[in-house]
Write a protein that holds these residues in place. Structure first.
Motif, PDB file in Angstrom:
ATOM      1  N   UNK A  18       8.635 -13.345  30.669  1.00  0.00           N
ATOM      2  CA  UNK A  18       8.934 -11.929  30.745  1.00  0.00           C
ATOM      3  C   UNK A  18      10.389 -11.751  31.135  1.00  0.00           C
ATOM      4  N   UNK A  19      11.137 -11.057  30.316  1.00  0.00           N
ATOM      5  CA  UNK A  19      12.550 -10.832  30.589  1.00  0.00           C
ATOM      6  C   UNK A  19      13.007  -9.562  29.905  1.00  0.00           C
ATOM      7  N   UNK A  20      14.267  -9.230  30.093  1.00  0.00           N
ATOM      8  CA  UNK A  20      14.788  -7.965  29.589  1.00  0.00           C
ATOM      9  C   UNK A  20      14.615  -7.832  28.073  1.00  0.00           C
ATOM     10  N   UNK A  21      14.949  -8.862  27.310  1.00  0.00           N
ATOM     11  CA  UNK A  21      14.881  -8.759  25.851  1.00  0.00           C
ATOM     12  C   UNK A  21      13.452  -8.497  25.380  1.00  0.00           C
ATOM     13  N   UNK A  22      12.492  -9.217  25.949  1.00  0.00           N
ATOM     14  CA  UNK A  22      11.094  -9.043  25.537  1.00  0.00           C
ATOM     15  C   UNK A  22      10.568  -7.671  25.956  1.00  0.00           C
ATOM     16  N   UNK A  23      10.918  -7.238  27.149  1.00  0.00           N
ATOM     17  CA  UNK A  23      10.473  -5.928  27.626  1.00  0.00           C
ATOM     18  C   UNK A  23      11.066  -4.817  26.763  1.00  0.00           C
ATOM     19  N   UNK A  24      12.352  -4.918  26.462  1.00  0.00           N
ATOM     20  CA  UNK A  24      13.020  -3.899  25.649  1.00  0.00           C
ATOM     21  C   UNK A  24      12.413  -3.807  24.260  1.00  0.00           C
ATOM     22  N   UNK A  25      12.157  -4.959  23.647  1.00  0.00           N
ATOM     23  CA  UNK A  25      11.558  -4.965  22.307  1.00  0.00           C
ATOM     24  C   UNK A  25      10.179  -4.319  22.320  1.00  0.00           C
ATOM     25  N   UNK A  59      11.848  -4.465  35.595  1.00  0.00           N
ATOM     26  CA  UNK A  59      12.361  -3.132  35.274  1.00  0.00           C
ATOM     27  C   UNK A  59      11.919  -2.175  36.379  1.00  0.00           C
ATOM     28  N   UNK A  60      12.887  -1.599  37.071  1.00  0.00           N
ATOM     29  CA  UNK A  60      12.565  -0.799  38.249  1.00  0.00           C
ATOM     30  C   UNK A  60      11.950   0.541  37.897  1.00  0.00           C
ATOM     31  N   UNK A  61      12.219   1.068  36.685  1.00  0.00           N
ATOM     32  CA  UNK A  61      11.747   2.402  36.338  1.00  0.00           C
ATOM     33  C   UNK A  61      11.776   2.603  34.830  1.00  0.00           C
ATOM     34  N   UNK A  62      11.164   3.680  34.399  1.00  0.00           N
ATOM     35  CA  UNK A  62      11.218   4.045  32.985  1.00  0.00           C
ATOM     36  C   UNK A  62      12.652   4.369  32.575  1.00  0.00           C
ATOM     37  N   UNK A  63      13.408   4.976  33.468  1.00  0.00           N
ATOM     38  CA  UNK A  63      14.805   5.289  33.169  1.00  0.00           C
ATOM     39  C   UNK A  63      15.596   4.021  32.868  1.00  0.00           C
ATOM     40  N   UNK A  64      15.354   2.973  33.611  1.00  0.00           N
ATOM     41  CA  UNK A  64      16.035   1.717  33.332  1.00  0.00           C
ATOM     42  C   UNK A  64      15.617   1.166  31.974  1.00  0.00           C
ATOM     43  N   UNK A  65      14.344   1.312  31.640  1.00  0.00           N
ATOM     44  CA  UNK A  65      13.881   0.881  30.319  1.00  0.00           C
ATOM     45  C   UNK A  65      14.648   1.595  29.215  1.00  0.00           C
ATOM     46  N   UNK A  66      14.817   2.903  29.368  1.00  0.00           N
ATOM     47  CA  UNK A  66      15.532   3.683  28.355  1.00  0.00           C
ATOM     48  C   UNK A  66      16.986   3.243  28.244  1.00  0.00           C
ATOM     49  N   UNK A  67      17.593   2.908  29.371  1.00  0.00           N
ATOM     50  CA  UNK A  67      18.964   2.413  29.337  1.00  0.00           C
ATOM     51  C   UNK A  67      19.048   1.079  28.607  1.00  0.00           C
ATOM     52  N   UNK A  68      18.058   0.228  28.795  1.00  0.00           N
ATOM     53  CA  UNK A  68      18.030  -1.049  28.074  1.00  0.00           C
ATOM     54  C   UNK A  68      17.876  -0.811  26.572  1.00  0.00           C
ATOM     55  N   UNK A  69      17.011   0.137  26.223  1.00  0.00           N
ATOM     56  CA  UNK A  69      16.830   0.465  24.811  1.00  0.00           C
ATOM     57  C   UNK A  69      18.133   0.991  24.221  1.00  0.00           C
ATOM     58  N   UNK A  70      18.785   1.861  24.967  1.00  0.00           N
ATOM     59  CA  UNK A  70      20.057   2.416  24.506  1.00  0.00           C
ATOM     60  C   UNK A  70      21.085   1.306  24.260  1.00  0.00           C
ATOM     61  N   UNK A 107      12.511   7.412  15.444  1.00  0.00           N
ATOM     62  CA  UNK A 107      11.834   7.955  16.623  1.00  0.00           C
ATOM     63  C   UNK A 107      12.664   7.871  17.907  1.00  0.00           C
ATOM     64  N   UNK A 108      13.697   7.053  17.893  1.00  0.00           N
ATOM     65  CA  UNK A 108      14.533   6.941  19.088  1.00  0.00           C
ATOM     66  C   UNK A 108      15.590   8.039  19.163  1.00  0.00           C
TER      67      UNK A 108
END
Length: 226
Positions: A18-25, A59-70, A107-108
């Motif tokens: 589990x890491x940033x790339x997998x979570x973001x995808x 990932x500390x929050x949904x907001x951080x997830x969105x920043x990773x997606x961005x 959708x993004x």
């Protein structure tokens, strides 16, 4: 009889780390399949096959997830032409790559379009390149942000248009009542170019031509300085 030694287990874990790339995808897949409201930390954890607590360790929050997606999505936007090409050519390269990226991830658009940029250094780098390109071409500083926002608004709309049904402008049984529009749509369709592509090309050239009138020596710039 002596027992044969047990085979040593392979060192690689059975599940992906589990890491940033997998979570973001995974987060992107949820948004693209079911929309932004479907993205919750619990839904994301389920899609990854982990507990919510394990997800929160990364990932500390949904907001951080969105920043990773961005950050992830904006990596595909090409702003390298600014400072290297004439401003109009740099705008074409940037706008076309930007639109193509979001046409693949439509959708993004509602998510990224309203997401603050402070959490995305990659987005800020893009804006820096574009702003420096305008300033280097002699634009007045007070006009640069408005020019970027206007162009970006057109890009986002064009990205959504690229995913619209091909018959979206077909008047159907009402065609005879609206002959001018129906005829124009039929003529454009007969050209063989998808309406979204034709509209993007025409709109981008019109937008760039209008912007160029604001630059040094342009009629709009001359009027504002007189």
């Amino acid at each position: 009889m002596a027992m044969a030694p047990q085979a040593r287990r392979a060192g690689r874990p059975r599940s992906a780390v589990l890491g940033r790339a997998r979570i973001t995808a995974a987060a992107r897949r949820i948004i693209e399949a079911r929309g932004y409201p479907a993205l919750t930390m619990s839904a994301l954890a389920r899609s990854l096959g982990v507990s919510p607590s394990a997800l929160y360790n990364h990932a500390a929050s949904k907001q951080q997830l969105l920043q990773w997606i961005q950050e992830d999505v904006m990596a595909g936007v090409d702003s390298s032409g600014f400072g290297r090409l004439p401003l109009d050519d740099a705008l074409r390269l940037w706008a076309t790559s930007y639109r193509d990226v979001f046409a693949r991830h439509a959708p993004l658009v509602p998510v990224i379009a309203v997401l603050p940029v402070a959490g995305s250094p990659r987005t800020l780098r893009m804006y820096e390149d574009v702003a420096a390109g305008f300033l280097g071409a002699g634009w007045a500083e007070e006009d640069v942000a408005a020019a970027i926002i206007a162009t970006e608004s057109f890009i986002f709309g064009s990205a959504l248009d690229a995913t619209a049904p091909l018959d979206i402008f077909d008047a159907g049984e009402h065609a005879a009542r609206f002959p001018a529009f129906s005829g124009a749509v039929a003529r454009q369709r007969a050209s063989g170019m998808p309406s979204a592509e034709a509209a993007f090309g025409l709109g981008l050239e019109a937008l760039i031509a209008g912007l160029m009138t604001r630059g040094p020596g342009g009629p709009a710039a001359s009027r504002s300085s007189s």
